[in-house]
Design an enzyme around this catalytic site. Structure first.
Site, mmCIF file in Angstrom:
data_model
loop_
_atom_site.group_PDB
_atom_site.id
_atom_site.type_symbol
_atom_site.label_atom_id
_atom_site.label_comp_id
_atom_site.label_asym_id
_atom_site.label_seq_id
_atom_site.Cartn_x
_atom_site.Cartn_y
_atom_site.Cartn_z
ATOM 1 C CB ILE A 247 -46.057 110.929 -7.226
ATOM 2 C CG1 ILE A 247 -47.074 111.969 -6.729
ATOM 3 C CG2 ILE A 247 -45.032 111.174 -8.075
ATOM 4 C CD1 ILE A 247 -46.268 112.851 -5.505
ATOM 5 C CG HIS A 248 -47.270 105.146 -10.220
ATOM 6 N ND1 HIS A 248 -48.045 105.996 -9.916
ATOM 7 C CD2 HIS A 248 -47.243 103.472 -11.288
ATOM 8 C CE1 HIS A 248 -48.739 105.315 -11.329
ATOM 9 N NE2 HIS A 248 -47.919 104.237 -11.724
#
Length: 356
Positions: free
Chosen positions: A206-207
Site C-alpha cells: 500500500i503506497h
C-alpha cells in the site's frame, strides 16, 4: 561517442525503471549499442544504493542528477533543465524513457526540444483517470515520442484510438516479464526479524497517495485486510507507516510488518504467498508472472487484461468488497501469455538498431 556505433541515453528515476532498464541495458550491450544512463534521483532510498546495483547487475548511472522532492512542476522543470545539459554535451541518437514518472516526461521534453528521437518503453497504457499524474505523463510522452514500445495488444489499441499508429508503434511484450524470468532463480528470502516466517500468507503493498492520504480509504483497506484468515505480510512503505500513525489508525493484529524490501526479496514474497493485495501497477503484473491471484486496491487499473483474464479483481477501497474477495479470491493465472515471450528487451534493441 566516436565512430559509427549507435549511441543511446536512457533516463530513469524510480526503482521499477531500474529493473526494466537492467534488462534492456543487457540487450543493448549484446546488440553493440552504446548506452549511458541518467538517474534523475526522483526516488532515492537505501535499496537504490550500490548494493542494489550489485545485487541486480545493473550498470551504474553515468549521471546522477539528485533531483527529487518538490511539487510535480518544480521537480519536472528541474529535471528537464539538468537532462538537457547532459544531452547537449552527449548528443545521442536516441533517448529511451520508461513508464510514466516525472522523469519519463522530463526526459521526453528535454530530448524532443533538442530534436533527439525518443523511444518510450511501456507505451500505450491507460487507466483513463486524468487525476493521476502518471496518466498525464504517459499520454504526453506517447504523443511526442518517435518510437513506441507497447507491452500488450491492449496498449496498441489505446494508441490507435488516439491516432498513433503505423511503424512507430511496435508490440514487443513486457520488459518486466523479462526481468522476472531473469531474476527468478536469484530470489532472496527477506529478513523476518525475530519471529519465524509465516508458512502461508497474503502479500500486501500500500503506497499510492490516493490510498495513504485519504483516511477513509486507508481505514477501509486496513479493515478489509483485517478479515484475512492468513497473516498479511506488508513491506511497509515509510510514508504509509507515517500516515497510519498521523491519521490515528492502527495496523490490524493479523498484519506482519517488515521493512521495505529489494527486488529480489519482493520476488521471493510474490512466489511464496497465496494471494497478492496491492495498489501498485508493477506488483499486479508480478503477481501474474508468479501465478498468484491479485486484489487491486484501486478503482481502475492500466493492466485491464489481468482483470479480463479473471486473475485480478478491482476491489477499490471498500472493506466489504475486500473481505468478500479474500473469502472468494480470483482464480490463479492459468499459463496465459499476456505479456510476450520474455524477449521484449532483445526486440527493443533490434528495433532501435533497425531504425538507426
Amino acid at each position: 561517442m566516436s565512430g559509427s556505433m549507435m549511441h543511446v541515453t536512457t533516463v530513469i528515476g524510480a526503482r521499477p525503471q531500474f529493473i526494466k532498464a537492467a534488462q534492456t541495458s543487457r540487450a543493448l550491450a549484446a546488440a553493440g549499442i552504446a548506452e549511458e544512463i541518467i538517474h534523475t534521483g526522483q526516488h532515492f532510498d537505501k535499496n537504490m544504493s550500490d548494493v542494489f546495483f550489485q545485487q541486480m547487475g545493473i550498470p551504474k548511472p553515468d549521471f546522477h542528477l539528485g533531483i527529487g522532492g518538490g511539487t510535480h512542476g518544480e521537480m519536472t522543470g528541474r529535471q528537464i533543465e539538468a537532462i538537457e545539459k547532459v544531452l547537449l554535451k552527449n548528443t545521442p541518437d536516441w533517448v529511451i524513457v520508461y513508464g510514466d514518472t516525472n522523469s519519463t516526461l522530463a526526459g521526453m521534453i528535454a530530448a524532443t526540444k533538442l530534436h533527439i528521437r525518443v523511444a518510450h518503453v511501456e507505451a500505450g497504457l491507460r487507466s483513463f483517470n486524468r487525476l493521476m499524474p502518471e496518466e498525464i505523463n504517459r499520454v504526453l510522452t506517447d504523443h511526442a515520442s518517435d518510437l513506441l514500445f507497447a507491452p500488450t495488444p491492449t496498449a496498441v489499441r489505446h494508441l490507435k484510438a488516439e491516432g498513433i499508429k503505423g511503424a512507430k508503434v511496435q508490440m514487443v511484450g513486457d520488459v518486466m516479464f523479462d526481468a522476472t524470468l531473469h531474476y527468478k532463480s536469484k530470489a532472496e528470502e527477506p529478513d523476518w526479524g525475530s519471529e519465524a516466517a509465516p508458512k502461508q500468507f497474503v502479500l500486501a503493498t500500500i503506497h499510492r497517495a490516493e490510498n495513504t492520504d485519504d483516511q477513509s480509504r486507508l481505514s477501509a483497506i486496513l479493515d478489509g485486510l483485517a478479515t484475512s484468515k492468513l497473516p498479511v505480510v506488508l513491506p511497509v512503505h515509510p510514508r504509509t507507516k507515517k500516515q497510519v500513525e498521523s491519521l490515528g489508525l492502527q495496523f490490524p493484529a493479523n498484519f506482519r510488518l517488515i521493512p521495505p524490501v529489494g527486488y529480489l526479496e519482493m520476488n521471493w514474497l510474490e512466489s511464496h504467498c497465496e494471494l497478492v493485495a496491492t495498489d501498485s501497477g508493477g506488483v499486479q503484473k508480478e503477481a501474474f508472472f508468479h501465478g498468484k491471484p491479485c486484489l487491486t486496491l484501486r478503482d481502475e487499473t492500466e493492466w485491464s487484461e489481468l482483470v479480463e483474464s479473471g486473475c485480478n479483481r478491482l476491489v477499490g477501497a471498500d472493506s466489504e468488497v475486500i473481505a468478500d474477495a479474500l473469502r472468494h479470491p480470483p482464480s490463479a493465472p492459468s499459463g496465459q501469455m499476456l505479456y510476450g515471450d520474455g524477449d521484449a528487451s532483445e526486440k527493443i534493441a533490434q528495433l532501435l538498431a533497425s531504425f538507426g
